[in-house]
Design a protein around this motif. Structure first.
Motif, PDB file in Angstrom:
ATOM      1  N   ARG A  15       2.602   4.024  -3.374  1.00  0.00           N
ATOM      2  CA  ARG A  15       3.272   3.928  -4.674  1.00  0.00           C
ATOM      3  C   ARG A  15       4.341   5.009  -4.834  1.00  0.00           C
ATOM      4  N   SER A  16       4.979   5.385  -3.732  1.00  0.00           N
ATOM      5  CA  SER A  16       6.021   6.420  -3.845  1.00  0.00           C
ATOM      6  C   SER A  16       7.238   5.852  -4.570  1.00  0.00           C
TER       7      SER A  16
ATOM      8  N   PHE B 260      -3.253   3.299  10.080  1.00  0.00           N
ATOM      9  CA  PHE B 260      -4.260   3.224   9.022  1.00  0.00           C
ATOM     10  C   PHE B 260      -4.741   1.779   8.791  1.00  0.00           C
TER      11      PHE B 260
ATOM     12  N   HIS C 239      -2.925   2.388  -3.786  1.00  0.00           N
ATOM     13  CA  HIS C 239      -2.679   3.818  -3.506  1.00  0.00           C
ATOM     14  C   HIS C 239      -3.997   4.480  -3.121  1.00  0.00           C
TER      15      HIS C 239
ATOM     16  N   ARG D   3      -6.176   6.004  -4.690  1.00  0.00           N
ATOM     17  CA  ARG D   3      -7.321   5.871  -5.613  1.00  0.00           C
ATOM     18  C   ARG D   3      -7.803   4.433  -5.732  1.00  0.00           C
TER      19      ARG D   3
ATOM     20  N   VAL E  47       9.595   4.200  -1.688  1.00  0.00           N
ATOM     21  CA  VAL E  47       9.252   2.943  -1.008  1.00  0.00           C
ATOM     22  C   VAL E  47       8.336   2.042  -1.855  1.00  0.00           C
TER      23      VAL E  47
ATOM     24  N   ALA F 206       3.064   1.418   3.373  1.00  0.00           N
ATOM     25  CA  ALA F 206       3.951   2.590   3.220  1.00  0.00           C
ATOM     26  C   ALA F 206       3.078   3.756   2.784  1.00  0.00           C
ATOM     27  N   ILE F 207       2.303   4.240   3.734  1.00  0.00           N
ATOM     28  CA  ILE F 207       1.218   5.182   3.428  1.00  0.00           C
ATOM     29  C   ILE F 207       1.497   6.562   4.010  1.00  0.00           C
TER      30      ILE F 207
ATOM     31  N   GLY G 126      12.880   0.887  10.147  1.00  0.00           N
ATOM     32  CA  GLY G 126      13.776   2.047  10.219  1.00  0.00           C
ATOM     33  C   GLY G 126      15.262   1.707  10.304  1.00  0.00           C
TER      34      GLY G 126
ATOM     35  N   GLY H 207       5.667   2.835   7.923  1.00  0.00           N
ATOM     36  CA  GLY H 207       5.274   4.173   8.371  1.00  0.00           C
ATOM     37  C   GLY H 207       6.018   4.684   9.594  1.00  0.00           C
ATOM     38  N   MET H 208       6.243   5.984   9.603  1.00  0.00           N
ATOM     39  CA  MET H 208       6.826   6.647  10.780  1.00  0.00           C
ATOM     40  C   MET H 208       6.026   7.929  10.977  1.00  0.00           C
ATOM     41  N   ASN H 209       5.117   7.893  11.933  1.00  0.00           N
ATOM     42  CA  ASN H 209       4.251   9.053  12.162  1.00  0.00           C
ATOM     43  C   ASN H 209       4.328   9.447  13.627  1.00  0.00           C
TER      44      ASN H 209
ATOM     45  N   VAL I 212       0.873  -1.178   0.000  1.00  0.00           N
ATOM     46  CA  VAL I 212       0.000   0.000   0.000  1.00  0.00           C
ATOM     47  C   VAL I 212       0.909   1.227   0.000  1.00  0.00           C
TER      48      VAL I 212
ATOM     49  N   LYS J 232       0.190   7.352   7.071  1.00  0.00           N
ATOM     50  CA  LYS J 232      -0.999   7.699   7.871  1.00  0.00           C
ATOM     51  C   LYS J 232      -1.011   6.807   9.115  1.00  0.00           C
TER      52      LYS J 232
HETATM   53  P1  NDP Z   1       4.444   9.194   0.281  1.00  0.00           P
HETATM   54  O1  NDP Z   1       3.594  10.235   0.924  1.00  0.00           O
HETATM   55  O2  NDP Z   1       5.378   9.594  -0.805  1.00  0.00           O
HETATM   56  O3  NDP Z   1       3.477   8.072  -0.315  1.00  0.00           O
HETATM   57  C1  NDP Z   1       2.366   7.608   0.382  1.00  0.00           C
HETATM   58  C2  NDP Z   1       1.590   6.659  -0.484  1.00  0.00           C
HETATM   59  O4  NDP Z   1       0.455   6.222   0.258  1.00  0.00           O
HETATM   60  C3  NDP Z   1       1.065   7.296  -1.778  1.00  0.00           C
HETATM   61  O5  NDP Z   1       1.287   6.430  -2.858  1.00  0.00           O
HETATM   62  C4  NDP Z   1      -0.413   7.483  -1.497  1.00  0.00           C
HETATM   63  O6  NDP Z   1      -1.232   7.353  -2.639  1.00  0.00           O
HETATM   64  C5  NDP Z   1      -0.698   6.326  -0.542  1.00  0.00           C
HETATM   65  N1  NDP Z   1      -1.861   6.622   0.254  1.00  0.00           N
HETATM   66  C6  NDP Z   1      -2.135   7.742   0.966  1.00  0.00           C
HETATM   67  N2  NDP Z   1      -3.346   7.663   1.540  1.00  0.00           N
HETATM   68  C7  NDP Z   1      -3.853   6.458   1.176  1.00  0.00           C
HETATM   69  C8  NDP Z   1      -5.081   5.803   1.442  1.00  0.00           C
HETATM   70  N3  NDP Z   1      -6.029   6.383   2.182  1.00  0.00           N
HETATM   71  N4  NDP Z   1      -5.276   4.585   0.905  1.00  0.00           N
HETATM   72  C9  NDP Z   1      -4.315   4.009   0.154  1.00  0.00           C
HETATM   73  N5  NDP Z   1      -3.142   4.586  -0.134  1.00  0.00           N
HETATM   74  C10 NDP Z   1      -2.914   5.803   0.369  1.00  0.00           C
HETATM   75  O7  NDP Z   1       5.188   8.453   1.456  1.00  0.00           O
HETATM   76  P2  NDP Z   1       6.535   7.540   1.461  1.00  0.00           P
HETATM   77  O8  NDP Z   1       6.368   6.369   0.593  1.00  0.00           O
HETATM   78  O9  NDP Z   1       7.718   8.407   1.292  1.00  0.00           O
HETATM   79  O10 NDP Z   1       6.517   7.097   3.001  1.00  0.00           O
HETATM   80  C11 NDP Z   1       5.461   6.335   3.552  1.00  0.00           C
HETATM   81  C12 NDP Z   1       5.658   6.215   5.045  1.00  0.00           C
HETATM   82  O11 NDP Z   1       6.856   5.520   5.299  1.00  0.00           O
HETATM   83  C13 NDP Z   1       5.814   7.550   5.787  1.00  0.00           C
HETATM   84  O12 NDP Z   1       5.243   7.398   7.081  1.00  0.00           O
HETATM   85  C14 NDP Z   1       7.304   7.731   5.911  1.00  0.00           C
HETATM   86  O13 NDP Z   1       7.663   8.529   7.028  1.00  0.00           O
HETATM   87  C15 NDP Z   1       7.736   6.307   6.096  1.00  0.00           C
HETATM   88  N6  NDP Z   1       9.097   6.018   5.671  1.00  0.00           N
HETATM   89  C16 NDP Z   1       9.829   5.247   6.509  1.00  0.00           C
HETATM   90  C17 NDP Z   1      11.098   4.844   6.182  1.00  0.00           C
HETATM   91  C18 NDP Z   1      11.814   3.977   7.111  1.00  0.00           C
HETATM   92  O14 NDP Z   1      13.015   3.826   6.978  1.00  0.00           O
HETATM   93  N7  NDP Z   1      11.142   3.342   8.066  1.00  0.00           N
HETATM   94  C19 NDP Z   1      11.733   5.273   4.917  1.00  0.00           C
HETATM   95  C20 NDP Z   1      10.849   6.035   4.060  1.00  0.00           C
HETATM   96  C21 NDP Z   1       9.571   6.384   4.455  1.00  0.00           C
HETATM   97  P3  NDP Z   1      -1.180   8.404  -3.885  1.00  0.00           P
HETATM   98  O15 NDP Z   1       0.076   8.061  -4.632  1.00  0.00           O
HETATM   99  O16 NDP Z   1      -2.394   8.115  -4.640  1.00  0.00           O
HETATM  100  O17 NDP Z   1      -1.129   9.765  -3.266  1.00  0.00           O
END
Ligand code: NDP
Length: 303
Positions: free
Chosen positions: A167-168, A219, A194, A196, A171, A213-214, A280, A235-237, A165, A216
């Motif tokens: 599509r960045s 979630f 993602h 949508r 990650v 990897a959202i 992490g 995730g890291m929130n 979950v 949120k």
């Molecule tokens: P991004 O914000 O770039 O991407 C988030 C993705 O989640 C997008 O593709 C988005 O979709 C999707 N998304 C958002 N809301 C929803 C939803 N309601 N339902 C389904 N999909 C959803 O984030 P990153 O990939 O950079 O990072 C994700 C998380 O991972 C963050 O918390 C970040 O801090 C953490 N992280 C942790 C790392 C670690 O080492 N532990 C390293 C990198 C990140 P859409 O494309 O359509 O907007």
């Protein structure tokens, strides 16, 4: 029944000990110390912490870290000039630009300017292309760390249904590509979701391995997870969470949580990564490995 914990911290420590040995061997053989340049622009507090952690991690395994701290208002041309200088410097093997960059700097242009042979984050289009063709030069750190964690616990991916979950470019997408590769740690059937995606819980419930990897907090709920599934929380929130202290009084504390509702999901999943202590520490570890591999690459075939 409570899920087994995928201990990212412990696994990262083991891999770092292996990397330390490999670095020492490389230095003994080549008389060259792998060096990683870390560029930080601005004063973002989270980035400062990440960069400091990377610096310390480098020191511990014998990789030299070269810090470049630039002010918030640095013009793009100045940053690009620094990257050109580091590209040309044979004593620098890896270059990392800490993201996010301040507004006004074109992130893509900066990342594209890094020599692909020194691109230890694997963000350069050439390295992304090589990965998508199944002949990677560097693997992106977070997905690579997750793959190594699953392998360490002998979790089979071959033929499994994997749902990612997110599509960045950092990650979600490369994670999907890694699971899709032929061979060990790959050969999975991959779905990337993602914001949508329709009927998300229906899809996540089909996952043998679910990667969140959202970005949120909490979630992914228990009813989105198949019983016995492997759940990896990227995730890291930071959130304010209500807790009860030893006197029975409720108070709000600042807490780091993942994208998965850990307490509920651990009752359904077979395996789960905690936050903190999961993905992490592995991300930084894979950066160290990429820095060593960059040094190997450039020593084997100097430009
Ligand atoms: P991004 O914000 O770039 O991407 C988030 C993705 O989640 C997008 O593709 C988005 O979709 C999707 N998304 C958002 N809301 C929803 C939803 N309601 N339902 C389904 N999909 C959803 O984030 P990153 O990939 O950079 O990072 C994700 C998380 O991972 C963050 O918390 C970040 O801090 C953490 N992280 C942790 C790392 C670690 O080492 N532990 C390293 C990198 C990140 P859409 O494309 O359509 O907007």
């Amino acid at each position: 029944m409570s899920a087994n914990i995928l201990d990212g911290k412990g696994t990262a420590e083991q891999i770092r000990a292996e990397i330390k040995e490999e670095v020492a061997k490389f230095v003994a053989e080549t008389k060259i110390q792998p060096a990683l340049a870390v560029v930080l622009v601005g004063e973002d507090p989270a980035s400062q912490v990440y960069v400091r952690n990377k610096e310390l991690a480098c020191e511990k395994v014998g990789v030299k870290s070269l810090m470049y701290r630039l002010p918030q208002e640095t013009p793009s041309e100045e940053l690009l000039a620094l990257i050109a200088k580091l590209n040309a410097d044979n004593s620098v093997h890896g270059i990392l630009v800490q993201l996010p960059l301040p507004k006004g700097i074109d992130e893509k242009k900066v990342l594209d300017a890094i020599d692909p042979q020194k691109d230890v984050d694997a963000f350069h289009p050439e390295n992304v292309g090589l990965l998508s063709q199944g002949r990677p030069r560097f693997l992106p750190c977070t997905p690579y760390g997750i793959q190594r964690l699953l392998r360490r616990y002998e979790i089979e991916t071959k033929g499994k249904r994997v749902v990612v979950v997110g599509r960045s470019d950092i990650v979600g997408k490369p994670m999907g590509l890694l699971f899709l590769q032929k061979g060990e740690g790959g050969d999975a059937t991959v779905t990337i979701c993602h914001s949508r995606t329709e009927n998300l819980p229906e899809i996540t419930r089909q996952a043998d391995i679910l990667v969140a990897a959202i970005g949120k907090a909490e979630f992914v709920k228990a009813d989105m997870v198949k019983p016995g599934a492997v759940v990896v929380d990227v995730g890291m929130n930071r959130i304010a969470k209500e807790t009860t202290d030893e006197n029975g009084e409720k108070k709000l504390v600042n807490k780091l949580v993942g994208d998965v509702d850990f307490d509920a999901v651990k009752e359904v999943a077979g395996w789960i990564t905690p936050v903190p202590g999961g993905v992490g520490p592995l991300t930084v570890t894979m950066l160290l490995l990429n820095a060593l591999n960059a040094a190997r690459l450039q020593t084997a075939a100097p430009k």
